[in-house]
Scaffold this active site. Structure first.
Site, PDB file in Angstrom:
ATOM      1  N   LYS A  97      11.692  45.779  29.272  1.00  0.00           N
ATOM      2  CA  LYS A  97      11.798  47.170  29.697  1.00  0.00           C
ATOM      3  C   LYS A  97      13.174  47.781  29.449  1.00  0.00           C
ATOM      4  O   LYS A  97      13.306  49.001  29.323  1.00  0.00           O
ATOM      5  CB  LYS A  97      11.441  47.295  31.177  1.00  0.00           C
ATOM      6  CG  LYS A  97       9.988  47.015  31.522  1.00  0.00           C
ATOM      7  CD  LYS A  97       9.105  48.191  31.188  1.00  0.00           C
ATOM      8  CE  LYS A  97       7.703  48.020  31.747  1.00  0.00           C
ATOM      9  NZ  LYS A  97       6.851  49.198  31.528  1.00  0.00           N
TER      10      LYS A  97
ATOM     11  N   SER B 158       6.917  38.825  28.144  1.00  0.00           N
ATOM     12  CA  SER B 158       7.481  40.141  28.452  1.00  0.00           C
ATOM     13  C   SER B 158       8.585  40.128  29.497  1.00  0.00           C
ATOM     14  O   SER B 158       9.441  41.015  29.501  1.00  0.00           O
ATOM     15  CB  SER B 158       6.373  41.095  28.906  1.00  0.00           C
ATOM     16  OG  SER B 158       5.767  40.623  30.097  1.00  0.00           O
TER      17      SER B 158
END
Length: 370
Positions: free
Chosen positions: A62, A313
């Site tokens: 992110k 991720s």
């Protein structure tokens, strides 16, 4: 493109935006490693390449989208600051990026967000406003606060600059590991998958890209098959980063046009993947971060004999919760002998069973013959 403090740009990003983001992120985001595992290769009968975004700044991919977006703010926007809503990883990424770019940040987070993610967000200097994810509308709360405070709202996935930034993770992987047959990517709102698809289309057009969602929250899979966005109630899953209700207005068309398939993984399969990462690869991965590997191993796509990219991720998970995931062995029959379920002598109840045990919180670690 210039945006007002209360608007979000809605243009569809292209690979050129991903390439621009890579230049913008150079020296700011980590170029995360690609790891291999002989055991994983043997289990799947394939060659697996793990892109470790759990080792990225703030512990997840992110940061790429957040910094790429905030770095393009006007002077007026920087003065007003940024507001975001997130279960944790986008929150930390926005908070860190805002600190690096010297602007104020407010983050709207669910009250049940992992404590580690909430603490890190505050630690990076952001103000945290909490809400109930099952009864309150986070987007409505965020829009109201942004308007009241004159801040720029940056959503966690449905933003072209965010999507472009996220795509740089796949860009790095595809440039480092050529000729991949498959690329598996986790899916919440679709920002990482959409960015990865743009990168794959440009750099590896023959690579088939597969999105992976938690089985309890397969809105993306339903949308992909129906040809339109399907919205679901907030799903109950350990993959807190994928507890979204629907894909975005920007992410969905990209996914619909370029994705090869959408598959799911159960919570139990995610726990198995977390244990594998810890035992065999010696890395900490959060449940959402394990989606891609679990989907490759248990999904409906046959990867035997293929070269497979796996995007891990993130790795932001509460340590107490993580310990419970690793200690839980659902396939091993339990032999409770104390009120708390431990076998052996339990220090919290003084009972004796078949083996000595140590107590740590709610977890009892067995030590045979102790």
């Amino acid at each position: 493109m210039t945006q007002t403090p209360f608007s979000v740009p809605t243009f569809a990003p292209t690979y050129a935006d991903v390439a621009d983001a890579a230049h913008r992120l150079h020296g700011m985001a980590h170029h995360t490693p690609v790891l291999r595992s002989t055991t994983a290769d043997e289990r799947l009968g394939a060659q697996l390449f793990f892109k470790c975004e759990n080792l990225q700044r703030t512990g997840a991919f992110k940061f790429r989208g957040a910094f790429n977006t905030l770095a393009q703010f006007t002077d007026e926007q920087r003065k007003g600051g940024v507001l975001a809503f997130s279960a944790g990883n986008h929150a930390q990424a926005i908070a860190m990026s805002a600190r690096l770019l010297d602007m104020p940040a407010v983050i709207v987070m669910p009250e049940d967000a992992p404590a580690a993610k909430m603490a890190a967000t505050r630690g990076y200097g952001a103000q945290v406003v909490t809400y109930n994810r099952y009864t309150e509308d986070r987007e409505a709360i965020s829009r109201r606060l942004a308007q009241e405070r004159g801040m720029t709202l940056v959503p966690p996935f449905d933003h072209p600059h965010v999507i472009a930034g996220q795509g740089t993770a796949a860009k790095e992987l595809l440039e480092e590991v050529p000729n991949l047959d498959y690329l598996f990517v986790c899916v919440g709102g679709g920002g990482l998958l959409a960015g990865s698809l743009l990168a794959a289309e440009a750099l590896a057009p023959h690579c088939r890209v597969v999105g992976v969602e938690p089985e309890a929250g397969n809105d993306g899979q339903q949308s992909f098959r129906a040809g339109h966005i399907v919205q679901i109630p907030t799903p109950h899953t350990i993959a807190d980063g994928a507890q979204t209700q629907a894909l975005g207005q920007i992410t969905f068309p990209i996914i619909q046009r370029l994705a090869d398939d959408m598959v799911t993984a159960t919570d139990e399969q995610l726990v198995q993947a977390l244990r594998f990462f810890a035992e065999r690869m010696k890395i900490v991965v959060e449940p959402t971060g394990a989606l891609a590997f679990a989907g490759a191993e248990h999904g409906s796509v046959d990867v035997h004999g293929a070269r497979v990219g796996i995007v891990i991720s993130g790795g932001n998970v509460d340590m107490a919760r993580y310990a419970r995931f690793l200690a839980d062995e659902p396939h091993r029959p339990a032999a409770p002998a104390t009120p708390c379920g431990a076998t052996g002598r339990c220090r919290c109840h003084g009972k004796t069973g078949s083996a000595a045990s140590l107590v740590l919180g709610r977890i009892h670690f067995q030590r045979p013959g102790g």
